[in-house]
Design an enzyme around this catalytic site. Structure first.
Site, PDB file in Angstrom:
ATOM      1  N   LYS A   1     -32.126 -14.340  13.861  1.00 51.20           N
ATOM      2  CA  LYS A   1     -32.066 -14.515  15.119  1.00 51.20           C
ATOM      3  C   LYS A   1     -33.388 -15.196  15.932  1.00 51.20           C
ATOM      4  O   LYS A   1     -34.589 -14.600  15.419  1.00 51.20           O
ATOM      5  CB  LYS A   1     -31.550 -13.060  15.898  1.00 51.20           C
TER       6      LYS A   1
ATOM      7  N   SER B   1     -25.729 -10.625  22.246  1.00 51.92           N
ATOM      8  CA  SER B   1     -26.500 -11.865  22.257  1.00 51.92           C
ATOM      9  C   SER B   1     -26.800 -12.618  20.926  1.00 51.92           C
ATOM     10  O   SER B   1     -27.231 -13.414  21.021  1.00 51.92           O
ATOM     11  CB  SER B   1     -28.202 -11.403  22.884  1.00 51.92           C
TER      12      SER B   1
ATOM     13  N   SER C   1     -25.668  -5.950  20.994  1.00 51.82           N
ATOM     14  CA  SER C   1     -26.000  -7.409  20.531  1.00 51.82           C
ATOM     15  C   SER C   1     -25.855  -7.584  19.219  1.00 51.82           C
ATOM     16  O   SER C   1     -25.719  -8.671  18.737  1.00 51.82           O
ATOM     17  CB  SER C   1     -27.266  -7.776  21.253  1.00 51.82           C
TER      18      SER C   1
HETATM   19  N1  GLN Z   1     -24.982  -7.076  26.596  1.00 49.72           N
HETATM   20  C1  GLN Z   1     -25.942  -6.608  26.574  1.00 49.72           C
HETATM   21  C2  GLN Z   1     -26.930  -6.900  27.581  1.00 49.72           C
HETATM   22  O1  GLN Z   1     -26.563  -7.914  28.371  1.00 49.72           O
HETATM   23  C3  GLN Z   1     -26.558  -6.259  25.417  1.00 49.72           C
HETATM   24  C4  GLN Z   1     -27.622  -7.103  24.887  1.00 49.72           C
HETATM   25  C5  GLN Z   1     -28.377  -6.673  23.620  1.00 49.72           C
HETATM   26  O2  GLN Z   1     -28.064  -5.851  23.006  1.00 49.72           O
HETATM   27  N2  GLN Z   1     -29.446  -7.435  23.386  1.00 49.72           N
HETATM   28  O3  GLN Z   1     -27.929  -6.514  27.781  1.00 49.72           O
END
Ligand code: GLN
Length: 515
Positions: free
Chosen positions: A79, A154, A178
């Site tokens: 990532k 994400s 994410s």
């Molecule tokens: N969807 C969550 C957010 O927008 C989680 C994102 C993540 O785990 N990086 O913060």
């Protein structure tokens, strides 16, 4: 068998036997990327010249016995918020478009020390803020099961790389879901390790009290192998925990103690299904709400039935504070993000506007142009809840609720070995729909965020397809430092379910249970 169907650990076995060379394996994945990534857009950067150096080094290391581990020779997609020395690391933000780190994150170093290679860097929501990967400044990643749908986020690029067979394994990061949610939306396995298990040194911080790096792969065994390669104490990360990466004794006792009757330790080690006997699995009723997609609910229930048939004791229980998880998460995450992202000001790091202007004007313009809408929304919200007069009312209160949520889980694990829930209330949404209503998107994180607030490990495993052919994920949540319990139940479930198809594979009438 084709390389992409082999799985990472199986591929490594072939590489060590010499039936496939490291160069052939890498070339296979590069070809997949060439064929598929034009449409799917999972990768932001591919490793360039350095890849040949890595190939030679790893091939030689396998030959001379330096790399003998279960993933030796396997390429990994990383990532793009995880620092890779000499390889662009953008966090999918214009702010860091040209940032080339001078060091490797600990996880990258560890995977290289275990004989793995970095294939490239994957697209994501900007600074990991989002649930669809659509907040990326650069490109829109598509779901390989249906390119009109999001891959989740994400870590969407990492999930797609694995799901579409462009990489056998990937690293993601999980602050509020994410890793688990894109894994579920793309039909792959993802693990959020216990907070403190995996070093975050070299991970660009979003919300430091919640962030954790973890593996994504096609099977639980692959994720387990990658987890074991990257986990463990690191003095460079102040929150890293000094303990072995195996289950702590408490987990062994409760999860396996009662299951051992009549079976030798060897049989139990080999046979995850046998280990289900007597395992206590709780289904928190707050995770099975009426508003959720009924197909997801049915798929998760089916998992419970399968496990119960093998002797697991599945019981409904309650985690009443789940109701407050999303609000608490967004307060804590945005507050920490506003502080963490203050370093991106065009001076310390990142994009800077050209032209003659004063210092403040330069900061303002650089951040206005360099950061995307969703990131700015969160910085504003975070700065607000940290500001004088609001700190106690919002941020401090959120921290107190975070503590209560942690305690509620601790209590649950006095009587449960693990919990079984959906990963998300629905399946992948259509591209372009989620950001129109950010609040709705935040609410979609209801099944994942509490786990981060409590600092617990959780595993997302594909458990079916909805009527549109989109994958559904089941989540197993474990007590802190009990990852092995999750691997046991995850592997047992996989064995009962049968192989999960790849996107585009024939799914009807192939005898694949649960799909
Ligand atoms: N969807 C969550 C957010 O927008 C989680 C994102 C993540 O785990 N990086 O913060």
């Amino acid at each position: 068998m084709q390389i992409e169907q082999m799985g990472a650990t199986a591929l490594s076995r072939e590489l060590k036997k010499g039936t496939v060379s490291v160069a052939e394996a890498v070339a296979h994945y590069q070809k997949q990327i060439e064929e598929k990534d034009g449409e799917l857009q999972a990768f932001l950067t591919l490793t360039g010249e350095d890849l040949q150096r890595q190939i030679d080094k790893v091939q030689e290391g396998i030959r001379n016995g330096r790399y003998t581990g279960p993933l030796a020779g396997v390429p990994v997609a990383v990532k793009d918020n995880i620092c890779t020395k000499g390889l662009r690391t953008t966090c999918a933000s214009k702010m860091l478009e040209n940032f080339v780190p001078s060091y490797d994150a600990t996880v990258v170093k560890r995977l290289q020390d275990a004989g793995m290679l970095v294939l490239g860097k994957t697209n994501m929501d900007e600074f990991a803020m989002g649930s669809t990967s659509e907040t990326s400044s650069f490109q829109i990643t598509k779901n390989p099961w249906n390119p009109a749908c999001v891959p989740g986020g994400s870590s969407g690029g990492s999930a797609v790389a694995v799901a579409a067979g462009m990489a056998p394994l990937a690293l993601g990061s999980d602050t509020g879901g994410s890793i688990r949610q894109p894994a579920a939306f793309c039909g792959v396995v993802g693990l959020l390790p216990t907070y403190g298990r995996v070093s975050r040194y070299g991970l660009v911080a979003y919300a430091s009290s919640l962030d954790q790096i973890g593996p994504m792969g096609r099977t639980v065994a692959d994720c387990k192998a990658l987890y074991e390669a990257i986990a463990g104490f690191d003095e460079k990360d102040g929150t890293s925990v000094r303990r072995g990466i195996r289950n702590s004794e408490e987990c062994e006792d409760s999860a396996l103690g009662r299951a051992k009757e009549g079976l030798s330790a060897d049989v139990l080690r080999e046979n995850s299904v046998a280990r289900l006997k007597g395992m206590r699995i709780g289904i928190p009723k707050e995770y099975m709400q009426s508003e959720m997609n009924p197909e997801v609910r049915e798929a998760v229930k089916k998992v419970a039935v399968l496990l119960e048939q093998q002797g697991a004791i599945v019981e409904e229980m309650s985690l009443p504070l789940t109701e407050y998880a999303v609000a608490t998460y967004y307060l804590v995450a945005c507050a920490e993000a506003s502080s963490n992202l203050s370093r991106f000001d065009g001076v310390k790091y990142g994009y800077r506007v050209d032209g003659e202007q004063g210092l403040h004007e330069m900061y303002k313009k650089s951040r206005t142009e360099g950061l995307g809408e969703e990131t700015k929304r969160r910085i504003l919200l975070g700065s607000f809840v940290l500001s004088e007069g609001y700190y106690d009312a919002y941020y401090l209160k959120a921290l107190k609720v975070k503590r209560l949520i942690k305690e509620e889980y601790e209590n649950a694990f006095k009587t449960c070995d693990c919990l079984l829930t959906p990963v998300a209330p629905g399946t992948a949404s259509k591209l372009g729909t989620s950001l129109q209503n950010p609040l709705q998107m935040y609410l979609g994180d209801v099944d994942t965020v509490a786990v981060n607030l409590a600092g617990l490990p959780a595993l997302s495993v594909p458990c079916g397809l909805d009527k549109q052919g989109l994958p559904i994920g089941v989540q197993f949540i474990g007590n802190a430092f009990c990852e092995e319990t999750l691997f046991t139940v995850g592997e047992a479930y996989e064995a009962l379910r049968g192989a999960f198809p790849m996107p585009g594979e024939q799914t009807a009438g192939n005898g694949k249970e649960g799909v």
